[in-house]
Design an enzyme around this catalytic site. Structure first.
Site, short mmCIF file in Angstrom:
data_model
loop_
_atom_site.label_atom_id
_atom_site.label_comp_id
_atom_site.label_asym_id
_atom_site.label_seq_id
_atom_site.Cartn_x
_atom_site.Cartn_y
_atom_site.Cartn_z
N TYR A 57 24.68 31.93 73.31
CA TYR A 57 25.49 30.91 72.63
C TYR A 57 24.66 30.15 71.61
CZ TYR A 57 29.17 27.34 72.19
OH TYR A 57 30.14 26.50 71.72
N SER A 112 29.92 24.49 66.72
CA SER A 112 29.35 23.78 67.85
C SER A 112 28.05 23.07 67.48
CB SER A 112 29.09 24.74 69.03
OG SER A 112 28.32 24.12 70.04
N LYS A 137 25.45 30.58 67.64
CA LYS A 137 25.99 29.40 66.96
C LYS A 137 25.07 28.94 65.83
CE LYS A 137 29.95 28.86 69.00
NZ LYS A 137 31.21 29.00 68.24
#
Length: 263
Positions: free
Chosen positions: A151, A138, A155
């Site tokens: 997140y 991502s 990531k």
């Protein structure tokens, strides 16, 4: 990497980017596409749509023994694994208040699953001097993820691990790419919008949401060129440069965006 006659495993393959990768790899002439997902029935539906080239497996990517078993079964069934796509991922939509279980889930799915995959597939790849790992990380791993602390954090860790793998093993014949899309029209984004997550709203407001098939196209192009960072949204490279050149200015711009959306 030319995908013709390659044996490929895709985790999180039952939908979104994973299913799009499976379809595209099959169209490119892969010898075998193993679609692995926690939702075994959905994985089977994707595999059935691809014909005899595909095989579906139920898999919990946070269970290292299951990952090892998947790799061993695939090597026994097809003789080798040419490309392992560690694609499974989860969001939380929250900040520091996310409980320990939520942080642990993000860590295990978004980071440790990549570690488990590498541990399982690298020995055979290194022994024959060839192989490829594609990690879906991502753009949040290069920039940040507004409104989702677990997140953004995990990531970044995923990109860091992929980079470490590339530095360590590329000269031994194993290639590693980090696939870093920004907004993608997937169930993950739809669920985030339905829940009112700020990060999903930022992505939707950007006006740069790609289809999963477009991300798969970018992945195939990046694999062909053996690029480490595969950026389906080319503007992410510009954002990363701005962030590196002026971190304070970059953060100021993001804060303005957050204030506008909250208003």
């Amino acid at each position: 990497m030319n995908l013709t006659d390659r044996v490929v495993i895709i985790t999180g393959g039952a939908g979104g980017i994973g299913a799009a990768l499976a379809r595209r790899f099959a169209a490119e002439g892969a010898a075998a596409v193993v679609v692995a997902d926690l939702d075994a029935d959905a994985a089977r539906a994707v595999a059935d749509g691809l014909g005899p080239v595909a095989h579906a497996v139920g898999l919990d990517v946070t269970d290292e023994e299951q990952v090892r078993a998947l790799v061993a079964d695939t090597e026994q069934r097809y003789g080798r694994i040419d490309l392992f796509c560690a694609n499974a991922g989860v969001t939380s939509g929250g900040g520091m208040e996310v409980d320990d279980a939520g942080w642990d889930r993000a860590w295990r799915v978004n980071v440790l699953s990549h570690v488990y995959a590498a541990r399982a597939v690298l020995p055979a790849m290194l022994a024959r001097g060839s192989g490829y790992l594609l990690h879906t990380c991502s753009a949040a791993g290069v920039l940040t993820s507004i409104g989702d602390a677990p997140y953004a954090t995990t990531k970044h860790a995923a990109v860091g691990f992929a980079e470490w793998l590339s530095v360590t093993y590329r000269d031994q014949g194993v290639r590693i790419s980090a696939l870093c899309p920004q907004g993608v029209d997937t169930p993950m984004l739809a669920d985030g919008l339905a829940a009112g997550h700020l990060g999903a709203r930022v992505v939707a407001a950007s006006g740069a949401v790609l289809t999963a098939d477009q991300v798969a196209d970018a992945a195939v192009a990046g694999l062909a060129e053996e690029r480490f960072l595969i950026l389906p949204h080319p503007e992410v490279a510009d954002y990363a440069r701005r962030k590196a050149e002026d971190p304070d200015g970059w953060q100021s711009g993001l804060r303005k965006l957050v204030r506008r959306l909250r208003a």
